[in-house]
Design a protein around this motif. Sequence first.
Motif, PDB file in Angstrom:
ATOM      1  N   SER A   1      51.451  40.407  38.953  1.00 28.80           N
ATOM      2  CA  SER A   1      52.705  41.062  38.585  1.00 28.80           C
ATOM      3  C   SER A   1      53.031  42.206  39.533  1.00 28.80           C
ATOM      4  N   LEU A   2      52.035  42.991  39.896  1.00 26.64           N
ATOM      5  CA  LEU A   2      52.244  44.130  40.795  1.00 26.64           C
ATOM      6  C   LEU A   2      52.550  43.663  42.224  1.00 26.64           C
ATOM      7  N   LYS A   3      51.921  42.576  42.638  1.00 23.02           N
ATOM      8  CA  LYS A   3      52.166  42.047  43.976  1.00 23.02           C
ATOM      9  C   LYS A   3      53.588  41.498  44.115  1.00 23.02           C
ATOM     10  N   GLU A   4      54.148  41.012  43.002  1.00 24.67           N
ATOM     11  CA  GLU A   4      55.485  40.425  43.027  1.00 24.67           C
ATOM     12  C   GLU A   4      56.569  41.441  42.711  1.00 24.67           C
ATOM     13  N   PHE A   5      56.183  42.642  42.328  1.00 18.17           N
ATOM     14  CA  PHE A   5      57.145  43.648  41.883  1.00 18.17           C
ATOM     15  C   PHE A   5      58.109  44.099  42.988  1.00 18.17           C
TER      16      PHE A   5
ATOM     17  N   VAL B   1      41.373  49.170  43.757  1.00 12.95           N
ATOM     18  CA  VAL B   1      41.619  47.997  42.917  1.00 12.95           C
ATOM     19  C   VAL B   1      42.592  47.041  43.610  1.00 12.95           C
ATOM     20  N   LEU B   2      43.659  47.577  44.189  1.00 10.63           N
ATOM     21  CA  LEU B   2      44.664  46.720  44.820  1.00 10.63           C
ATOM     22  C   LEU B   2      44.184  46.137  46.149  1.00 10.63           C
ATOM     23  N   GLN B   3      43.253  46.839  46.817  1.00 12.90           N
ATOM     24  CA  GLN B   3      42.697  46.324  48.066  1.00 12.90           C
ATOM     25  C   GLN B   3      41.550  45.346  47.811  1.00 12.90           C
ATOM     26  N   GLY B   4      40.980  45.416  46.603  1.00  6.99           N
ATOM     27  CA  GLY B   4      39.843  44.562  46.284  1.00  6.99           C
ATOM     28  C   GLY B   4      38.550  45.023  46.916  1.00  6.99           C
TER      29      GLY B   4
ATOM     30  N   LYS C   1      50.932  55.535  50.415  1.00  6.62           N
ATOM     31  CA  LYS C   1      51.352  54.155  50.274  1.00  6.62           C
ATOM     32  C   LYS C   1      50.117  53.277  50.099  1.00  6.62           C
ATOM     33  N   VAL C   2      50.320  52.135  49.473  1.00 10.03           N
ATOM     34  CA  VAL C   2      49.215  51.194  49.264  1.00 10.03           C
ATOM     35  C   VAL C   2      49.497  49.934  50.069  1.00 10.03           C
ATOM     36  N   LYS C   3      48.567  49.593  50.944  1.00 14.45           N
ATOM     37  CA  LYS C   3      48.744  48.417  51.806  1.00 14.45           C
ATOM     38  C   LYS C   3      48.742  47.121  50.993  1.00 14.45           C
TER      39      LYS C   3
ATOM     40  N   PHE D   1      53.600  47.085  52.503  1.00 13.67           N
ATOM     41  CA  PHE D   1      53.119  48.032  51.495  1.00 13.67           C
ATOM     42  C   PHE D   1      53.720  47.681  50.135  1.00 13.67           C
ATOM     43  N   TYR D   2      53.016  48.035  49.091  1.00 15.40           N
ATOM     44  CA  TYR D   2      53.547  47.862  47.744  1.00 15.40           C
ATOM     45  C   TYR D   2      54.768  48.769  47.579  1.00 15.40           C
TER      46      TYR D   2
END
Length: 283
Positions: free
Chosen positions: A30-34, A66-69, A94-96, A103-104
């Motif tokens: 959901s966050l990746k598609e936002f 968490v978002l980078q894994g 920013k988050v890559k 970036f997100y």
Amino acid sequence: LKVLCEFSFTVLRTPWREITWGGTRQALKSLKEFQPQNEEATHIRVLLYGPVGAGKSSFINSVNSVLQGRMTNEALASATTSDQSFTKIYQTYKVKKEGRGNFYPFVFNDIMGLEDGDGRGVRTDDIKNALKGHVKDGYKFNPSCSISAGDSGYNSFPSVSDRVHVLVCIHDANKSEIKSSVLQKMREIREAASDLGIPQLAILTHIDAACGETEGDLRNVYKSKHLKKKMGDFSSSLGIPMNCILPVKNYSNEIQLDSDVDALILSALKMMVDFGDDYADKL
């Protein structure tokens, strides 16, 4: 038998709030598609504030991990126990995302911690200006003087993306009562955000250190009587509704990600993005 009795005394039989443990795949998707609803907004801006040492920078690091894994240290959180704020500059994080240069579409701003007494920590007027988008990225806070129109770090014509879309208070669940002067500053910031209609959330960090039952098993977070009381007390003192207070454990000593830690962080992040997006859509 004694251990079971002690456990039942400190932990509720059923959780008072539901959360999907281990179900991080859907939240990540959901966050990746936002994408922001307002086409003028390139991103949703989340402003973090709170007392010194509450874990603002650590929360940004944890979200990024968490978002980078994988484990990251983007916001350079302080490892000291000093009561002086580590963050001095108004900086956008920013988050890559997958792919070079991607970036997100949400960013974080971390500010100097609120400190006891005048002339220490970030000034509430600086935060009020940041809410309206008047503080430029890279501005160095001056505890003795607030930013004003004409200063090099002042943004006279903020865009929709420059403005703050959701205000998030970070508080350490393992701390005792908030000092009255700090609490007053927090209330002033909340009032300024309320006047602008900016949605507000609160994050309670260090829930493992605050409660032995949660330290032993993070899934006890919404069964812990101690943490529920902590959240209730914090809600009463600052006026933030219970359903807008989210407990998390930041990554600190770990060298590998943990799915339960991720679940709480993603739950909080999703709520921030949704609240901020709804507000940005009205601008």
